[in-house]
Design an enzyme around this catalytic site. Structure first.
Site, PDB file in Angstrom:
ATOM      1  N   SER A  61      47.153  44.714  36.653  1.00  0.00           N
ATOM      2  CA  SER A  61      46.463  45.978  36.899  1.00  0.00           C
ATOM      3  C   SER A  61      45.962  46.587  35.596  1.00  0.00           C
ATOM      4  O   SER A  61      46.592  46.439  34.542  1.00  0.00           O
ATOM      5  CB  SER A  61      47.399  46.971  37.585  1.00  0.00           C
ATOM      6  OG  SER A  61      46.795  48.243  37.696  1.00  0.00           O
ATOM      7  N   TYR A  69      54.392  52.275  38.312  1.00  0.00           N
ATOM      8  CA  TYR A  69      53.612  51.131  38.772  1.00  0.00           C
ATOM      9  C   TYR A  69      53.019  50.357  37.601  1.00  0.00           C
ATOM     10  O   TYR A  69      53.142  49.123  37.523  1.00  0.00           O
ATOM     11  CB  TYR A  69      52.502  51.615  39.712  1.00  0.00           C
ATOM     12  CG  TYR A  69      51.434  50.584  39.970  1.00  0.00           C
ATOM     13  CD1 TYR A  69      51.695  49.462  40.743  1.00  0.00           C
ATOM     14  CD2 TYR A  69      50.152  50.742  39.444  1.00  0.00           C
ATOM     15  CE1 TYR A  69      50.716  48.505  40.967  1.00  0.00           C
ATOM     16  CE2 TYR A  69      49.167  49.802  39.671  1.00  0.00           C
ATOM     17  CZ  TYR A  69      49.454  48.683  40.434  1.00  0.00           C
ATOM     18  OH  TYR A  69      48.479  47.741  40.652  1.00  0.00           O
ATOM     19  N   LYS A 113      45.484  52.488  53.127  1.00  0.00           N
ATOM     20  CA  LYS A 113      46.092  52.800  51.842  1.00  0.00           C
ATOM     21  C   LYS A 113      46.427  54.275  51.653  1.00  0.00           C
ATOM     22  O   LYS A 113      47.116  54.635  50.690  1.00  0.00           O
ATOM     23  CB  LYS A 113      45.173  52.333  50.696  1.00  0.00           C
ATOM     24  CG  LYS A 113      45.142  50.823  50.534  1.00  0.00           C
ATOM     25  CD  LYS A 113      44.146  50.390  49.482  1.00  0.00           C
ATOM     26  CE  LYS A 113      44.485  50.858  48.091  1.00  0.00           C
ATOM     27  NZ  LYS A 113      45.701  50.207  47.539  1.00  0.00           N
ATOM     28  N   HIS A 162      37.757  58.144  50.153  1.00  0.00           N
ATOM     29  CA  HIS A 162      38.167  59.525  50.402  1.00  0.00           C
ATOM     30  C   HIS A 162      36.977  60.479  50.426  1.00  0.00           C
ATOM     31  O   HIS A 162      36.909  61.375  51.274  1.00  0.00           O
ATOM     32  CB  HIS A 162      39.179  59.977  49.356  1.00  0.00           C
ATOM     33  CG  HIS A 162      40.542  59.404  49.558  1.00  0.00           C
ATOM     34  ND1 HIS A 162      41.291  59.662  50.676  1.00  0.00           N
ATOM     35  CD2 HIS A 162      41.299  58.571  48.786  1.00  0.00           C
ATOM     36  CE1 HIS A 162      42.461  59.025  50.595  1.00  0.00           C
ATOM     37  NE2 HIS A 162      42.479  58.358  49.455  1.00  0.00           N
ATOM     38  N   PHE A 176      37.611  66.313  40.468  1.00  0.00           N
ATOM     39  CA  PHE A 176      38.523  67.059  39.608  1.00  0.00           C
ATOM     40  C   PHE A 176      37.771  67.749  38.471  1.00  0.00           C
ATOM     41  O   PHE A 176      36.865  67.178  37.865  1.00  0.00           O
ATOM     42  CB  PHE A 176      39.580  66.135  38.993  1.00  0.00           C
ATOM     43  CG  PHE A 176      40.588  65.622  39.982  1.00  0.00           C
ATOM     44  CD1 PHE A 176      40.973  66.384  41.069  1.00  0.00           C
ATOM     45  CD2 PHE A 176      41.165  64.374  39.796  1.00  0.00           C
ATOM     46  CE1 PHE A 176      41.910  65.911  41.971  1.00  0.00           C
ATOM     47  CE2 PHE A 176      42.106  63.886  40.690  1.00  0.00           C
ATOM     48  CZ  PHE A 176      42.476  64.659  41.780  1.00  0.00           C
TER      49      PHE A 176
END
Length: 326
Positions: free
Chosen positions: A112, A141, A182, A191, A205
């Site tokens: 990742s 994570y 998810k 989203h 944001f």
């Protein structure tokens, strides 16, 4: 037979779809739960579906495996159960590594971009132990993914048994079909599309960093088809091993992303800026971009999908249809 862990998940199910389209036998390892996650697999013929606890027994039977593609993980960046994350994201892939080394089976796994933390150390996919030691992930994570990368590097340095081919893929910000399950961890595109479809403006944001405007935080957005293309190429290129960044190679802003989404929907942009959630403060990446030099040097020459094209395909071919699953 290909073994795909996390094969009902986002990237995994798109990989399963591509392998099934080639007529390959694919054994999927995953939890389906009680929701609609099964729909990610519904259009494709698979050899079977194993719950993760049955994986050890399956491997003990020594089935003939062409390759193991390990996409399964606890991928929530907000997960706080360290024991669960370590068991799933570190202990399990180490067991698969050992099994593939013993049986001489190629092993491709999902690392990742979260391993890079805030990006202060750059985004160089160097598998050298010293380079890996410098990285500082921002969450549990990211640490778990880096912990496995570091262990792989240590095993290689010691000359321990290894699979005949191995590749750790540092996926950046992936978007595309089959991610409805998810929840909060689905892509920003998913989203924002749901927000707008529900009659709301797309929220982005506010920035809390000087010199960066609201909505101008940047990510390397990569279409899931490009991720699958890299994995298929690796399966056809057994000489290629290593840790590889998988992204578009170009950072784009969230502002760009939502503008591409509105264009694909045929709507005028409506954007509202909101404060960042408290649990993301200090843990939010403001810039990611995947250098693809090592992947290119290994021989992967396919072009990545431009953001506007990938967003248009995702929105028009999937999200806006009555059947948004691949």
């Amino acid at each position: 037979m290909y073994l795909v862990t996390g094969g009902a998940g986002f990237i995994g199910s798109n990989l399963v779809a591509a392998l099934a389209a080639r007529g390959a036998e694919v054994m999927v390892v995953d939890h389906l739960g009680t929701g609609d996650k099964w729909r990610n697999l519904a259009k494709h013929t698979i050899a079977g579906l194993l719950p993760p606890p049955a994986l050890e027994e399956f491997l003990a039977a020594r089935p003939p495996l062409t390759a193991v593609l390990h996409m399964g993980a606890i991928s929530a960046t907000t997960e706080t159960n360290g024991d669960l994350v370590a068991a799933t994201n570190l202990t399990l892939p180490l067991r698969l590594w050992e099994a593939c080394a013993e049986r001489e089976v190629p092993f491709i796994y999902a690392s990742s971009a979260a391993t890079y933390g805030d990006g202060e150390q750059g985004f160089d996919d160097d598998a050298d132990p010293a380079a890996l030691a410098r990285l500082r992930p921002l969450n549990l994570y990211g640490w778990s993914k880096l912990a496995f990368d570091r262990r792989v590097a240590q095993l290689l340095a010691r000359g321990a048994p290894r699979p005949p081919q191995w590749a750790g893929l540092r996926f950046f910000n992936v978007y595309g079909p089959n991610e409805a399950h998810k929840g909060r961890m689905a892509s920003v595109l998913f989203h924002k599309f749901r927000q707008v479809l529900g009659g709301e403006p797309a929220t982005l944001f506010r920035s809390d960093r000087a010199g960066i405007a609201d909505g101008q935080q940047m990510r390397d957005f990569v279409h899931v088809d490009d991720c699958v293309a890299v994995m298929l190429w690796l399966l056809e290129t057994p000489r290629a091993s290593g840790i590889f960044n998988v992204g578009s190679g170009r950072a784009r802003s969230f502002f760009d992303l939502v503008h591409a989404m509105f264009a694909a929907m045929g709507r005028e942009p409506q954007i509202r800026f909101v404060d960042m959630p408290a649990d993301l403060l200090g843990k939010y990446q403001y810039f990611t971009e995947a250098p693809l030099d090592r992947l290119r040097a290994a021989g992967f020459n396919a072009q990545t999908t431009p953001l506007e094209d990938g967003v248009r395909r995702t929105v028009q071919d999937f999200l806006m249809t009555g059947d948004p699953y691949r």
